[in-house]
Motif scaffolding. Structure first.
Motif, PDB file in Angstrom:
ATOM      1  N   ARG A  29      13.991  31.464  43.068  1.00 23.07           N
ATOM      2  CA  ARG A  29      14.867  32.652  43.598  1.00 23.07           C
ATOM      3  C   ARG A  29      16.145  32.224  43.723  1.00 23.07           C
ATOM      4  NH1 ARG A  29      12.779  36.614  46.458  1.00 23.07           N
ATOM      5  NH2 ARG A  29      10.657  35.275  46.359  1.00 23.07           N
ATOM      6  N   ASN A  30      17.061  33.078  43.199  1.00 24.39           N
ATOM      7  CA  ASN A  30      18.459  33.020  42.835  1.00 24.39           C
ATOM      8  C   ASN A  30      18.943  31.796  41.944  1.00 24.39           C
ATOM      9  OD1 ASN A  30      18.960  34.821  45.116  1.00 24.39           O
ATOM     10  ND2 ASN A  30      18.769  33.153  46.857  1.00 24.39           N
ATOM     11  N   ASP A  31      18.085  31.741  40.875  1.00 18.70           N
ATOM     12  CA  ASP A  31      18.360  30.890  39.839  1.00 18.70           C
ATOM     13  C   ASP A  31      19.319  31.690  38.957  1.00 18.70           C
ATOM     14  OD1 ASP A  31      18.116  29.024  37.959  1.00 18.70           O
ATOM     15  OD2 ASP A  31      15.983  29.150  37.856  1.00 18.70           O
ATOM     16  N   PHE A  32      20.092  30.918  38.057  1.00 19.50           N
ATOM     17  CA  PHE A  32      20.699  31.709  36.935  1.00 19.50           C
ATOM     18  C   PHE A  32      19.923  31.052  35.666  1.00 19.50           C
ATOM     19  CE2 PHE A  32      25.223  32.477  34.888  1.00 19.50           C
ATOM     20  CZ  PHE A  32      24.772  33.142  33.870  1.00 19.50           C
ATOM     21  N   VAL A  33      19.139  32.085  34.892  1.00 15.58           N
ATOM     22  CA  VAL A  33      18.604  31.463  33.667  1.00 15.58           C
ATOM     23  C   VAL A  33      19.281  32.213  32.544  1.00 15.58           C
ATOM     24  CG1 VAL A  33      15.994  31.499  32.785  1.00 15.58           C
ATOM     25  CG2 VAL A  33      16.305  31.355  35.056  1.00 15.58           C
ATOM     26  N   GLY A  34      19.749  31.190  31.771  1.00 20.46           N
ATOM     27  CA  GLY A  34      20.293  31.405  30.580  1.00 20.46           C
ATOM     28  C   GLY A  34      19.258  31.293  29.286  1.00 20.46           C
ATOM     29  N   ILE A  35      19.098  32.372  28.678  1.00 23.04           N
ATOM     30  CA  ILE A  35      18.354  32.214  27.482  1.00 23.04           C
ATOM     31  C   ILE A  35      18.956  32.328  26.100  1.00 23.04           C
ATOM     32  CG2 ILE A  35      16.295  33.312  26.466  1.00 23.04           C
ATOM     33  CD1 ILE A  35      15.623  34.736  28.922  1.00 23.04           C
ATOM     34  N   ILE A  36      18.967  31.406  25.191  1.00 28.45           N
ATOM     35  CA  ILE A  36      19.795  31.212  23.911  1.00 28.45           C
ATOM     36  C   ILE A  36      18.760  31.018  22.941  1.00 28.45           C
ATOM     37  CG2 ILE A  36      21.792  30.509  25.140  1.00 28.45           C
ATOM     38  CD1 ILE A  36      21.147  27.660  24.500  1.00 28.45           C
ATOM     39  N   GLY A  37      19.155  31.112  21.538  1.00 27.22           N
ATOM     40  CA  GLY A  37      18.383  30.667  20.332  1.00 27.22           C
ATOM     41  C   GLY A  37      18.467  31.808  19.373  1.00 27.22           C
ATOM     42  N   PRO A  38      18.072  31.195  18.243  1.00 24.45           N
ATOM     43  CA  PRO A  38      18.401  32.121  16.987  1.00 24.45           C
ATOM     44  C   PRO A  38      17.622  33.616  16.849  1.00 24.45           C
ATOM     45  CG  PRO A  38      16.516  30.576  16.596  1.00 24.45           C
ATOM     46  CD  PRO A  38      16.902  30.343  17.856  1.00 24.45           C
ATOM     47  N   ASN A  39      18.224  34.559  16.231  1.00 24.17           N
ATOM     48  CA  ASN A  39      17.725  35.973  15.966  1.00 24.17           C
ATOM     49  C   ASN A  39      16.240  35.696  15.463  1.00 24.17           C
ATOM     50  OD1 ASN A  39      19.994  37.037  16.647  1.00 24.17           O
ATOM     51  ND2 ASN A  39      20.898  36.942  14.610  1.00 24.17           N
ATOM     52  N   GLY A  40      15.410  36.445  15.992  1.00 23.65           N
ATOM     53  CA  GLY A  40      14.094  36.389  15.774  1.00 23.65           C
ATOM     54  C   GLY A  40      13.255  35.250  16.497  1.00 23.65           C
ATOM     55  N   GLY A  41      13.895  34.416  17.395  1.00 26.80           N
ATOM     56  CA  GLY A  41      13.373  33.420  18.349  1.00 26.80           C
ATOM     57  C   GLY A  41      12.527  33.974  19.305  1.00 26.80           C
ATOM     58  N   GLY A  42      12.609  35.098  19.837  1.00 22.82           N
ATOM     59  CA  GLY A  42      11.655  35.535  20.648  1.00 22.82           C
ATOM     60  C   GLY A  42      12.450  35.910  22.258  1.00 22.82           C
ATOM     61  N   LYS A  43      13.590  35.979  21.983  1.00 22.29           N
ATOM     62  CA  LYS A  43      14.314  35.996  23.384  1.00 22.29           C
ATOM     63  C   LYS A  43      14.165  37.335  23.873  1.00 22.29           C
ATOM     64  CE  LYS A  43      18.432  35.554  21.378  1.00 22.29           C
ATOM     65  NZ  LYS A  43      18.215  35.154  20.031  1.00 22.29           N
ATOM     66  N   THR A  44      14.104  38.578  23.205  1.00 19.79           N
ATOM     67  CA  THR A  44      14.073  39.836  23.754  1.00 19.79           C
ATOM     68  C   THR A  44      12.573  40.265  24.264  1.00 19.79           C
ATOM     69  OG1 THR A  44      15.894  41.101  22.323  1.00 19.79           O
ATOM     70  CG2 THR A  44      14.012  42.341  23.213  1.00 19.79           C
ATOM     71  N   THR A  45      11.599  39.436  23.358  1.00 20.53           N
ATOM     72  CA  THR A  45      10.222  39.805  23.631  1.00 20.53           C
ATOM     73  C   THR A  45       9.959  38.787  25.061  1.00 20.53           C
ATOM     74  OG1 THR A  45       9.513  39.433  21.362  1.00 20.53           O
ATOM     75  CG2 THR A  45       7.859  38.932  22.825  1.00 20.53           C
ATOM     76  N   LEU A  46      10.458  37.729  25.499  1.00 20.69           N
ATOM     77  CA  LEU A  46      10.381  37.116  26.669  1.00 20.69           C
ATOM     78  C   LEU A  46      11.015  37.966  27.677  1.00 20.69           C
ATOM     79  CD1 LEU A  46       9.680  34.615  28.110  1.00 20.69           C
ATOM     80  CD2 LEU A  46      12.041  33.871  27.629  1.00 20.69           C
ATOM     81  N   MET A  51      10.264  41.587  32.621  1.00 22.99           N
ATOM     82  CA  MET A  51      10.550  42.674  33.261  1.00 22.99           C
ATOM     83  C   MET A  51       8.986  43.550  33.421  1.00 22.99           C
ATOM     84  SD  MET A  51      13.964  44.059  32.043  1.00 22.99           S
ATOM     85  CE  MET A  51      13.799  44.141  30.073  1.00 22.99           C
ATOM     86  N   GLY A  52       7.914  43.075  32.784  1.00 27.38           N
ATOM     87  CA  GLY A  52       6.701  44.106  32.944  1.00 27.38           C
ATOM     88  C   GLY A  52       6.546  45.141  32.048  1.00 27.38           C
ATOM     89  N   LEU A  53       7.455  44.993  31.008  1.00 27.54           N
ATOM     90  CA  LEU A  53       7.300  46.057  29.960  1.00 27.54           C
ATOM     91  C   LEU A  53       6.375  45.792  28.669  1.00 27.54           C
ATOM     92  CD1 LEU A  53      11.004  46.892  29.817  1.00 27.54           C
ATOM     93  CD2 LEU A  53       9.515  48.096  30.838  1.00 27.54           C
ATOM     94  N   ARG A  75      12.048  44.326  42.205  1.00 31.12           N
ATOM     95  CA  ARG A  75      13.032  45.250  41.710  1.00 31.12           C
ATOM     96  C   ARG A  75      13.943  44.384  40.910  1.00 31.12           C
ATOM     97  NH1 ARG A  75      14.252  46.705  46.178  1.00 31.12           N
ATOM     98  NH2 ARG A  75      16.264  45.660  46.581  1.00 31.12           N
ATOM     99  N   ILE A  76      14.042  45.261  39.728  1.00 29.37           N
ATOM    100  CA  ILE A  76      14.889  44.604  38.564  1.00 29.37           C
ATOM    101  C   ILE A  76      16.131  45.621  38.099  1.00 29.37           C
ATOM    102  CG2 ILE A  76      14.937  43.764  36.156  1.00 29.37           C
ATOM    103  CD1 ILE A  76      11.979  42.634  36.562  1.00 29.37           C
ATOM    104  N   GLY A  77      17.422  45.169  37.996  1.00 24.78           N
ATOM    105  CA  GLY A  77      18.488  45.754  37.331  1.00 24.78           C
ATOM    106  C   GLY A  77      18.650  45.226  35.949  1.00 24.78           C
ATOM    107  N   TYR A  78      18.752  46.263  35.070  1.00 26.15           N
ATOM    108  CA  TYR A  78      18.750  45.943  33.661  1.00 26.15           C
ATOM    109  C   TYR A  78      19.876  46.386  33.063  1.00 26.15           C
ATOM    110  CZ  TYR A  78      17.244  45.753  28.714  1.00 26.15           C
ATOM    111  OH  TYR A  78      17.052  45.716  27.392  1.00 26.15           O
ATOM    112  N   LEU A  79      20.596  45.457  32.265  1.00 26.35           N
ATOM    113  CA  LEU A  79      21.743  45.814  31.400  1.00 26.35           C
ATOM    114  C   LEU A  79      21.395  45.568  29.954  1.00 26.35           C
ATOM    115  CD1 LEU A  79      24.820  46.365  31.245  1.00 26.35           C
ATOM    116  CD2 LEU A  79      25.291  44.087  31.371  1.00 26.35           C
ATOM    117  N   PRO A  80      21.106  46.498  29.361  1.00 24.95           N
ATOM    118  CA  PRO A  80      20.654  46.499  27.907  1.00 24.95           C
ATOM    119  C   PRO A  80      21.841  46.175  26.899  1.00 24.95           C
ATOM    120  CG  PRO A  80      21.139  48.810  28.410  1.00 24.95           C
ATOM    121  CD  PRO A  80      21.267  48.068  29.612  1.00 24.95           C
ATOM    122  N   GLN A  81      21.329  46.051  25.713  1.00 27.22           N
ATOM    123  CA  GLN A  81      22.412  45.729  24.779  1.00 27.22           C
ATOM    124  C   GLN A  81      23.384  47.064  24.622  1.00 27.22           C
ATOM    125  OE1 GLN A  81      21.363  43.870  21.031  1.00 27.22           O
ATOM    126  NE2 GLN A  81      19.734  42.519  22.008  1.00 27.22           N
TER     127      GLN A  81
END
Length: 225
Positions: A29-46, A51-53, A75-81
């Motif tokens: 709770r109240n964490d700031f999680v930064g996700i990094i990695g190469p293209n195709g590494g699975g960031k968007t899948t994660l 988000m339950g999608l 409840r999630i607020g989402y800022l897409p690409q």
């Protein structure tokens, strides 16, 4: 710190093909999680799993309330690409922000006084007053990004998910975005995918390096501050 989201031995993908494998991650709770990695590494899948999608192929994703009891996805607020947005769609800045209040997207209803108050508040916070009646196709990249951030924040979600928020914006808008994240840090959970490895390593409390599986590091400097 109290766990809000827990992923255990999670594998997920599309059409029977795994994109991420054996991911274990606890988001507090109240964490700031930064996700990094190469293209195709699975960031968007994660992100989609969190988000339950996207349903896991193996393993589990669980959510917990303030009492530590398992619950539904919060409840999630989402800022897409930026490049996911159809800028030719005939909608104003204020209307875009209002869509963040819809529990059933696509179902028309009149906004309540409380809805309008929340919209006014977030428009002022992100300094969009003079743009609120303008069509999104007339906006600069930075103005559109602020509009999408307002939509993500208007319903006061527990979790803010940002997918490459600094893409296609100028340095001034990027600085404004970082200041806003600093203001939110510690008040709600932030999950951010970014190619800006330096920013993530400096500011995220939890750094997740995705390359099919996840390597998770806790940033002791941020937790100690």
């Amino acid at each position: 710190m109290q766990t809000l989201i827990q992923l255990d031995n999670l594998t997920a993908g599309y059409d029977g093909r795994p994109q991420i494998k054996d991911v274990c991650l606890h988001i507090c709770r109240n964490d700031f999680v930064g996700i990094i990695g190469p293209n195709g590494g699975g960031k968007t899948t994660l992100l989609r799993v969190i988000m339950g999608l996207l349903e896991p192929m193996e393993g589990s994703v669980r959510y917990f309330d303030e009492q530590g009891r398992e619950t539904a996805c919060p409840r999630i607020g989402y800022l897409p690409q930026y490049n996911d947005i159809d800028r030719d769609f005939p909608i104003t800045v204020r209307e875009v922000v209002n869509t963040g209040l819809l529990k059933n997207p696509g179902f028309w209803r009149k906004n309540s006084e409380e809805d309008e108050r929340l919209t006014d508040e977030v428009i002022q916070t992100l300094r969009l007053e003079r743009l609120q009646d303008r069509a999104i196709g007339e906006l600069s990249g930075g103005e559109l990004q602020r509009t999408l951030m307002a939509r993500a924040l208007v319903a006061q979600p527990q979790i803010i998910v940002l997918d490459e928020p600094n893409t296609y914006i100028d340095c001034r808008t990027e600085l404004q975005m970082h200041r806003l994240l600093e203001e939110m840090d510690g008040k709600r959970t932030i999950i951010m995918v970014s190619h800006n490895r330096h920013y993530i390593e400096e500011h995220a409390k939890t750094v997740v390096r995705m390359e099919v599986t996840a390597t998770v590091e806790k940033n002791e400097r941020c937790y100690g501050s």
